[in-house]
Design a protein around this motif. Structure first.
Motif, PDB file in Angstrom:
ATOM      1  N   ILE A   1      -1.096   1.890  -2.332  1.00 50.72           N
ATOM      2  CA  ILE A   1      -0.573   2.066  -1.011  1.00 50.72           C
ATOM      3  C   ILE A   1       1.047   2.167  -0.882  1.00 50.72           C
ATOM      4  CG2 ILE A   1      -0.430   0.570   1.261  1.00 50.72           C
ATOM      5  CD1 ILE A   1      -3.027  -0.666   0.473  1.00 50.72           C
ATOM      6  N   LYS A   2       1.622   1.583  -1.630  1.00 57.03           N
ATOM      7  CA  LYS A   2       3.159   1.609  -1.805  1.00 57.03           C
ATOM      8  C   LYS A   2       3.493   3.192  -2.060  1.00 57.03           C
ATOM      9  CE  LYS A   2       5.447   0.395  -5.317  1.00 57.03           C
ATOM     10  NZ  LYS A   2       6.277  -0.675  -6.291  1.00 57.03           N
ATOM     11  N   TYR A   3       2.887   3.702  -3.122  1.00 54.42           N
ATOM     12  CA  TYR A   3       3.263   5.143  -3.530  1.00 54.42           C
ATOM     13  C   TYR A   3       3.109   6.096  -2.279  1.00 54.42           C
ATOM     14  CZ  TYR A   3       3.717   3.480  -8.027  1.00 54.42           C
ATOM     15  OH  TYR A   3       4.088   2.507  -9.378  1.00 54.42           O
ATOM     16  N   ILE A   4       1.792   5.835  -1.724  1.00 52.94           N
ATOM     17  CA  ILE A   4       1.545   6.867  -0.573  1.00 52.94           C
ATOM     18  C   ILE A   4       2.518   6.636   0.861  1.00 52.94           C
ATOM     19  CG2 ILE A   4      -0.475   7.384   1.040  1.00 52.94           C
ATOM     20  CD1 ILE A   4      -2.306   6.620  -1.286  1.00 52.94           C
ATOM     21  N   THR A   5       2.606   5.227   0.881  1.00 50.38           N
ATOM     22  CA  THR A   5       3.481   5.057   2.090  1.00 50.38           C
ATOM     23  C   THR A   5       5.085   5.645   2.009  1.00 50.38           C
ATOM     24  OG1 THR A   5       2.390   3.181   2.558  1.00 50.38           O
ATOM     25  CG2 THR A   5       4.601   3.196   3.574  1.00 50.38           C
ATOM     26  N   TRP A   6       5.516   5.188   0.964  1.00 52.34           N
ATOM     27  CA  TRP A   6       6.823   5.682   0.498  1.00 52.34           C
ATOM     28  C   TRP A   6       6.933   7.266   0.554  1.00 52.34           C
ATOM     29  CZ3 TRP A   6      10.970   3.278   1.613  1.00 52.34           C
ATOM     30  CH2 TRP A   6      10.849   1.751   1.533  1.00 52.34           C
ATOM     31  N   SER A   7       5.900   7.867  -0.054  1.00 53.85           N
ATOM     32  CA  SER A   7       5.850   9.370  -0.037  1.00 53.85           C
ATOM     33  C   SER A   7       5.863   9.907   1.266  1.00 53.85           C
ATOM     34  CB  SER A   7       4.856   9.993  -0.915  1.00 53.85           C
ATOM     35  OG  SER A   7       4.662   9.263  -2.070  1.00 53.85           O
TER      36      SER A   7
ATOM     37  N   ILE B   1      10.460   1.715  11.103  1.00 49.98           N
ATOM     38  CA  ILE B   1      10.365   0.445  10.798  1.00 49.98           C
ATOM     39  C   ILE B   1       9.147  -0.251  11.194  1.00 49.98           C
ATOM     40  CG2 ILE B   1      11.353  -1.701  11.906  1.00 49.98           C
ATOM     41  CD1 ILE B   1      14.004  -0.377  12.515  1.00 49.98           C
ATOM     42  N   ALA B   2       8.487   0.346  12.071  1.00 45.93           N
ATOM     43  CA  ALA B   2       7.155  -0.057  12.338  1.00 45.93           C
ATOM     44  C   ALA B   2       6.100   0.253  11.199  1.00 45.93           C
ATOM     45  CB  ALA B   2       6.499   0.550  13.814  1.00 45.93           C
ATOM     46  N   GLY B   3       6.407   1.385  10.436  1.00 42.40           N
ATOM     47  CA  GLY B   3       5.494   1.739   9.598  1.00 42.40           C
ATOM     48  C   GLY B   3       5.782   0.737   8.332  1.00 42.40           C
ATOM     49  N   TYR B   4       6.939   0.568   7.892  1.00 43.09           N
ATOM     50  CA  TYR B   4       7.263  -0.308   6.954  1.00 43.09           C
ATOM     51  C   TYR B   4       6.709  -1.821   7.100  1.00 43.09           C
ATOM     52  CZ  TYR B   4      10.216  -3.459   3.948  1.00 43.09           C
ATOM     53  OH  TYR B   4      10.412  -4.361   2.998  1.00 43.09           O
ATOM     54  N   MET B   5       6.700  -2.270   8.504  1.00 42.22           N
ATOM     55  CA  MET B   5       6.145  -3.679   8.505  1.00 42.22           C
ATOM     56  C   MET B   5       4.686  -3.525   8.505  1.00 42.22           C
ATOM     57  SD  MET B   5       8.695  -5.526   9.570  1.00 42.22           S
ATOM     58  CE  MET B   5       7.467  -6.933   9.994  1.00 42.22           C
ATOM     59  N   SER B   6       4.111  -2.079   8.807  1.00 44.66           N
ATOM     60  CA  SER B   6       2.671  -1.980   8.403  1.00 44.66           C
ATOM     61  C   SER B   6       2.402  -2.223   7.117  1.00 44.66           C
ATOM     62  CB  SER B   6       2.047  -0.883   9.104  1.00 44.66           C
ATOM     63  OG  SER B   6       2.288  -1.059  10.694  1.00 44.66           O
ATOM     64  N   TYR B   7       3.198  -1.514   6.349  1.00 45.70           N
ATOM     65  CA  TYR B   7       3.318  -1.336   4.966  1.00 45.70           C
ATOM     66  C   TYR B   7       3.096  -2.691   4.172  1.00 45.70           C
ATOM     67  CZ  TYR B   7       5.401  -1.100   0.130  1.00 45.70           C
ATOM     68  OH  TYR B   7       5.971  -1.560  -0.968  1.00 45.70           O
ATOM     69  N   ARG B   8       4.037  -3.733   4.719  1.00 48.04           N
ATOM     70  CA  ARG B   8       4.204  -4.751   4.180  1.00 48.04           C
ATOM     71  C   ARG B   8       3.061  -5.673   4.360  1.00 48.04           C
ATOM     72  NH1 ARG B   8       6.985  -5.475   0.033  1.00 48.04           N
ATOM     73  NH2 ARG B   8       6.728  -7.616   0.527  1.00 48.04           N
ATOM     74  N   THR B   9       2.545  -5.521   5.618  1.00 42.60           N
ATOM     75  CA  THR B   9       1.085  -6.279   6.016  1.00 42.60           C
ATOM     76  C   THR B   9       0.120  -5.915   5.113  1.00 42.60           C
ATOM     77  OG1 THR B   9       1.972  -6.511   8.047  1.00 42.60           O
ATOM     78  CG2 THR B   9      -0.350  -6.763   7.845  1.00 42.60           C
ATOM     79  N   ALA B  10       0.192  -4.472   5.029  1.00 42.85           N
ATOM     80  CA  ALA B  10      -1.217  -4.027   4.049  1.00 42.85           C
ATOM     81  C   ALA B  10      -0.953  -4.453   2.489  1.00 42.85           C
ATOM     82  CB  ALA B  10      -1.066  -2.423   4.196  1.00 42.85           C
ATOM     83  N   ILE B  11       0.237  -4.453   2.103  1.00 42.37           N
ATOM     84  CA  ILE B  11       0.637  -5.097   0.756  1.00 42.37           C
ATOM     85  C   ILE B  11       0.125  -6.486   0.850  1.00 42.37           C
ATOM     86  CG2 ILE B  11       2.106  -5.707  -0.768  1.00 42.37           C
ATOM     87  CD1 ILE B  11       1.602  -2.766  -1.000  1.00 42.37           C
TER      88      ILE B  11
END
Length: 764
Positions: free
Chosen positions: A294-300, A24-34
């Motif tokens: 970023i999305k592809y790397i994050t989800w992978s 969840i923390a990684g997902y929040m970081s991902y949304r922030t990065a996006i």
């Protein structure tokens, strides 16, 4: 099973919760990065648009400053204050002013085309010449929809103060373009009545659009500049209709700085000084390119981490729950208590798998239901001639799953007779049933055919894989179609006409044979024929030649692309259609040859050919073609002309490619010591996409760009190793390597020895 007990599940759930917290923390970081990436992209594009705005306003200020300099010009002031035509003309003064204003047009592209009108002399001064009759200037340089008298009255004889006329069509020596017009009356304090002089600056739209070309070249977007009243000043990447639609759409906020509209990010900037509106559109997928990476790397990474974590959790849950489960079993055996029966843990999984299978079946059925529509659309495009190459046809056929593989066959049109002009509901239903019966019967014959409806009472049938060298296939097809007609009439009282084309030898000719089948059907209906009608038996006498506009446009675009083989195929089709399939009169033949000559003259007047060294030679060859010659001789002349033009295009492409590669190699030779030098930096330098530069360099030089860069660095390193000035580590840094270890590996891979061994061998 014991290992899937309730204790096991509790352990597993605790591990999963621990695993989900960092996810969840990684997902929040991902949304922030996006969000940050998108914000930075928008900010960068706003900055670029503002930069273009500043440049344009500065250039317009230069135009205004130019008019102020003219107001202070002593020679021009003397001319304005003279009585003009009542006395002798001050030719020296006019000549002196002409010399003074030449420099402006040579140093500022916004001042390439301007003129000064002296009211007292009725003379018009330009950097190139002086016109004592302004109407003579207007013959070569004029607004498309503005008569000369109105031009003189509204622009030259009225007072203007820093007035800007929006974009208007303008003709310069017969070439049409679009300009905006800046007008200033002299003296500057002329507020009413007639001005003594008027300065008119014509600014080409292309000059303004070039300031915003980076947005279109880099992002594939569009730009639009309008004045405070909404009149267009510049357009790039869109047309006037789209700009008007955007301005009138209530869902679009005209005052908002950035917003998404029709999948484009639209950036709007309003000038505080001029009131002009600068607007640029950037496709969403380009804007979000970095965010998608970023999305592809994050989800992978997240997916991999979840999978690994889940496996570890399963193993830990099993290992930790087994001893406790065994202990509970021992206690139950000792105390004789039965374990509580809980819900089967596989029930939820089973239900979801069942739903997924059901959904998959439903999706598969939906795709199978739509497949005939896709096949029908493909066949309609095929017979309409919308495909440009065999590769495009093969890709579309595979997507539609048509099974179109053979390159030979016939095209036929089957028409149900007796329904012409009837279009009520009952008749249409009856026709639909009749078409279905006819198509099903054709399918049952066992031939490899492809069919698509053509209106309510016609079906186009493509017979595939039939040889055309002898008459036997014709006779066999005719026999089967006659049997089909007899069967349909006997069983269902359906009467049909079958119009057959000549055989095609490649799928690219199917559209041509379809036209032949249409002509055969037209002949059959005209002559009230029944049964099977072949195109070869239906030659219609024609008072007109065949050379439609769409064929001419395809012909021109093919030659401009340098595709000589396709151009020859189109020319052969035109000649076959007019000579073999029509009985043209001598006059019609002459007109056809004239049209072909006109096509090549249109091509020659385009800039690419007009500035070439073969322009005059090819032009003379075109004009020397005589319509009274034999068609084979004319065909040979046109083929040689096409070969010259296509060869010129191929040469220009090669020259341009070689210059680009030379620029790349020069840049690498200068910057090889930069450790950050890569394909992106090189592509940015030559202002081309990375993929384009990579493929072009490989095509021209035969080696990858990265290999060339490495070779340049190794050559320089080898030269430095011949002396004792630098150590190996210093040489590694000087040729662009951050790590001496990486340098040593690369040197040994390229030259076969280590740097130290190479230095020792050169010393010995």
């Amino acid at each position: 099973m014991p290992k899937f007990s309730r204790i096991f599940r509790k352990f597993l759930i605790s591990y999963i919760i621990i695993l989900l917290i960092p996810s969840i923390a990684g997902y929040m970081s991902y949304r922030t990065a996006i969000a940050v990436t998108q914000s930075v992209s928008i900010e960068n594009n706003v900055t670029q648009l503002r930069k273009s705005q500043d440049i344009l306003e500065r250039r317009m200020a230069e135009v205004e400053g130019f008019t102020r300099q003219l107001a202070l010009n002593q020679e021009l002031s003397v001319l304005m204050n003279e009585k003009g035509m009542d006395e002798k003309v001050n030719l020296y003064g006019i000549w002196k002013v002409n010399n003074d204003i030449k420099a402006f047009s040579q140093t500022n592209d916004f001042l390439q085309q301007f003129y000064i009108y002296l009211n007292n002399y009725n003379v018009l001064l330009t950097p190139a010449s002086s016109y004592f009759q302004p109407e003579r200037y207007y013959q070569s340089f004029r607004y498309k929809d503005l008569p000369a008298d109105e031009w003189k009255r509204t622009l030259l004889e009225q007072t203007h103060n820093r007035e800007v006329i929006p974009l208007k069509p303008f003709i310069t020596n017969g070439v049409q373009t679009s300009v905006i017009t800046y007008i200033q009356s002299l003296p500057l304090d002329s507020f009413s009545g007639s001005a003594r002089a008027t300065v008119v600056v014509l600014i080409d739209e292309k000059v303004i659009s070039s300031l915003l070309s980076d947005l279109k070249d880099q992002y594939g977007g569009w730009s639009h500049i309008s004045d405070a009243q909404g009149h267009t000043l510049s357009l790039l990447g869109m047309n006037e209709a789209d700009a008007a639609k955007l301005a009138s759409d209530n869902s679009f906020d005209q005052m908002k700085a950035s917003q998404f509209y029709n999948d484009d990010l639209v950036i709007t900037i309003r000038s505080k000084t001029t009131g002009w509106v600068y607007r640029a559109g950037i496709p969403r997928h380009v804007l979000m390119e970095n965010a998608n990476k970023i999305k592809y790397i994050t989800w992978s990474v997240t997916s991999s981490a979840l999978v690994v974590g889940l496996l570890v959790g399963l193993w830990q849950a099993y290992r930790n729950s087994t001893p406790m489960h065994r202990l509970l079993n021992v206690m139950k055996e000792q105390f004789g208590k039965d374990a509580a029966v809980g819900r089967n843990e596989y029930d939820f999984l089973q239900g979801n798998i069942s739903n997924m299978i059901s959904n998959n079946k439903r999706l598969e059925n939906e795709l199978n239901r739509q497949l005939p529509l896709i096949r029908d659309a493909f066949l309609k495009r095929l017979i309409a001639g919308e495909f440009r190459s065999l590769e495009e046809i093969a890709a579309a056929a595979e997507q539609a799953n048509t099974g179109l593989e053979a390159n030979t066959g016939y095209t036929s049109i089957l028409q149900i007779k007796g329904y012409s002009g009837m279009d009520n509901v009952e008749i249409l239903n009856e026709l639909s049933a009749a078409r279905f019966i006819m198509k099903q019967t054709v399918q049952d014959l066992g031939w490899l055919v492809h069919m698509t409806d053509l209106g309510a009472d016609r079906v186009v049938v493509i017979f595939e894989g039939i040889a055309s060298a002898e008459d036997t296939p014709n006779q066999e097809i005719e026999r089967i179609l006659n049997e089909l007609a007899e069967y349909l009439f006997a069983e269902y009282k359906i009467t049909i006409i079958a119009a057959m084309s000549n055989p095609f030898t490649t799928v690219m000719e199917i559209s041509h044979t379809y036209e032949q089948a249409k002509q055969a059907l037209e002949y059959a209906l005209h002559m009230n024929r029944k049964g099977v009608i072949w195109f070869s038996d239906a030659r219609l006498e024609s008072d007109t030649y065949y050379y439609p506009l769409d064929i001419e446009l395809r012909f021109i675009s093919t030659i401009r692309a340098g595709d000589l083989e396709e151009a020859r195929r189109i020319l052969d089709a035109i000649i076959a259609q007019n000579i073999e399939n029509r009985e043209l009169s001598i006059e019609m033949k002459h007109q056809l040859v004239g049209e072909l000559k006109g096509t090549f003259l249109k091509l020659l007047y385009q800039k690419t050919f007009q500035e070439s060294e073969i322009y005059e030679v090819v032009k003379n060859r075109v004009t020397d073609i005589q319509a009274n010659e034999e068609m084979d001789a004319i065909r040979q002349d046109i083929d040689e002309i096409m070969a010259s033009l296509c060869g010129l295009i191929a040469t220009k492409k090669n020259d341009h490619h070689n210059k680009t590669v030379e620029q790349v190699m020069t840049y690498i030779g200068e910057m090889y010591s930069d450790p950050d030098l890569n394909l992106y930096r090189v592509a940015e330098k030559v202002e081309r996409p990375e993929k384009y530069i990579s493929n072009l360099f490989k095509e021209v030089t035969g080696m990858n760009l990265s290999d060339h860069l490495e070779q340049v660095r190794m050559d320089q390193a080898a030269n430095l190793l011949k002396g004792d000035t630098y150590t190996v580590d210093e040489i590694a840094a000087r040729v662009g390597y951050n790590s001496s270890h990486s340098f040593r590996r690369a040197f040994k891979r390229v030259l076969g020895v280590s740097p130290s061994s190479y230095r020792q061998s050169t010393t010995e």
